[in-house]
Design an enzyme around this catalytic site. Structure first.
Site, PDB file in Angstrom:
ATOM      1  CG  HIS A 140      -8.840 -24.609 -21.797  1.00 65.28           C
ATOM      2  ND1 HIS A 140      -8.711 -23.837 -20.659  1.00 65.28           N
ATOM      3  CD2 HIS A 140      -9.359 -25.792 -21.391  1.00 65.28           C
ATOM      4  CE1 HIS A 140      -9.146 -24.516 -19.613  1.00 65.28           C
ATOM      5  NE2 HIS A 140      -9.547 -25.718 -20.037  1.00 65.28           N
ATOM      6  CB  CYS A 141      -4.051 -28.061 -22.552  1.00 62.20           C
ATOM      7  SG  CYS A 141      -3.537 -29.794 -22.602  1.00 62.20           S
TER       8      CYS A 141
END
Length: 392
Positions: free
Chosen positions: A168-169
């Protein structure tokens, strides 16, 4: 008199989807709820490029080549396009099991594991799956009530199971998975080139100005604030700000691009690399790698893009009842029947009870009665014997 009117309201499925996501444009745009760092990313890219195009590019285009701003614009547009494509797309969210499907899976698990004595820990819910002659474990997700596909994982931030989950960025405001990983890689690659490009030509700009006019005389044709006393417009504050942003961004972005290039060459994800799935003590070989860097890169970056299995724009219909009041006319009684002369001389009766929903009982005329019950004119009805006996 009140009349109940049923209206159908069209509801899209994205409005009822579980998980912590934000949808825009009628479900076409899908992002995580935490978008603050994504806005910071946009601000840094747009701000730095705007300063570069406004000040340095005009001077470099005249002194060196007009191709410098053109190439910078191409890199900027490509980086922004891949960023928005990564941020606004479905990363590969797997739909949760419906109640009937979840109950069926629970029955299968109970039939396989049997009854667990009270106080004893149940065995892990795992299925074995074979890929390239190697056993891969499929884990059960207690939130989504499904057995996750290979390489899928549950994102704790978005609260969804994502196919081929990488990470998850927060910088792009979305998960990175099977459906947007290639765009994420192209984004960081183009951003690295853009950062190096701007940083390099900022240094060239400063060097040209210093060589042509000197430290205390150049920059009279540019707007800015001087950094040294006696040099009012020698070295602009904006140019130094661009150099500092590019310098600190350069190490992180270029390093991240190199790390993901390594993962693409091995056909591996960030999640698998952190957990050590294929490099742990067991020395298990990666079943997804083709053993060739070119084939791995082609599969990850050039393979067919699977369609989204999340029906975001499907239609759900819900009925809502509303009450509308209407006043009755003054000259008409609600209980008084009205008689209307129909065709053929027959009378038709309608009452307020019929308007309220009661079913009227039709009356049969003499012509519509059966032959044995039709009466001729002047003939009286003869009571039956049963009726006479009942009277006696």
């Amino acid at each position: 008199m009140s009349v109940m009117v049923a209206r159908k309201k069209v509801v899209r499925k994205w409005e009822k989807l579980p998980g912590r996501n934000t949808f825009c444009c009628d479900g076409r745009i899908m992002m995580a709820r935490q978008k603050g760092i994504f806005y910071l990313t946009l601000f840094l890219i747009l701000g730095t490029c705007a300063l570069f195009f406004a000040f340095e590019c005009r001077y470099l285009a005249v002194q060196l080549s007009p191709a410098i701003p053109v190439f910078a614009a191409v890199l900027f547009l490509f980086a922004m396009a891949t960023l928005l494509r990564t941020s606004f797309s479905d990363p590969g969210v797997i739909p949760r099991a419906l109640p009937d499907e979840a109950a069926f899976i629970e029955m299968e698990i109970e039939a396989t594991n049997g009854t667990v004595p009270q106080g004893q820990r149940p065995p892990p819910r795992i299925k074995n799956f074979q890929i390239n002659n190697q056993i891969v474990k499929l884990k059960y997700c207690y939130t989504c009530k499904i057995f996750r596909p290979p390489r899928a994982s549950h994102c704790s931030i978005c609260d969804n199971c994502v196919e081929r989950f990488d990470h998850h960025c927060p910088w792009v405001g979305n998960c990175v998975g099977k459906r947007n990983y290639r765009y994420f890689y192209l984004f960081i690659l183009s951003l690295s080139l853009l950062t190096i490009y701007i940083f390099t030509f900022n240094i060239v700009y400063v060097a040209l100005k210093e060589e042509k006019l000197g430290w205390c005389a150049w920059g009279s044709d540019t707007a800015g604030l001087g950094l040294f006393p006696g040099c009012s417009q020698s070295l602009t504050l904006l140019t130094v700000l661009e150099v500092l942003i590019c310098f600190f961004t350069l190490w992180s972005v270029v390093g991240l691009t190199g790390f993901h290039t390594f993962l693409v060459a091995l056909n591996q994800t960030t999640n698998e690399d952190i957990k050590g799935s294929w490099t742990g003590k067991n020395r298990v070989q990666n079943p997804y790698s083709h053993g060739n860097i070119v084939k791995n890169c082609c599969e990850v970056l050039c393979g067919p893009l699977p369609p989204s299995v999340l029906d975001r724009r499907g239609i759900l219909q819900q009925e809502e009842s509303t009450t509308q009041e209407e006043s009755c006319p003054r000259g008409t009684s609600a209980q008084e029947p009205t008689v209307a002369q129909g065709p053929g001389g027959q009378a038709e009766e309608s009452s307020a009870q019929q308007k309220d929903g009661s079913v009227p009982v039709p009356s049969l005329s003499n012509a519509e009665m059966p032959e044995e019950k039709q009466l001729t004119s002047g003939e009286l009805p003869v009571p039956s014997q049963d009726a006479g006996q009942a009277e006696h």
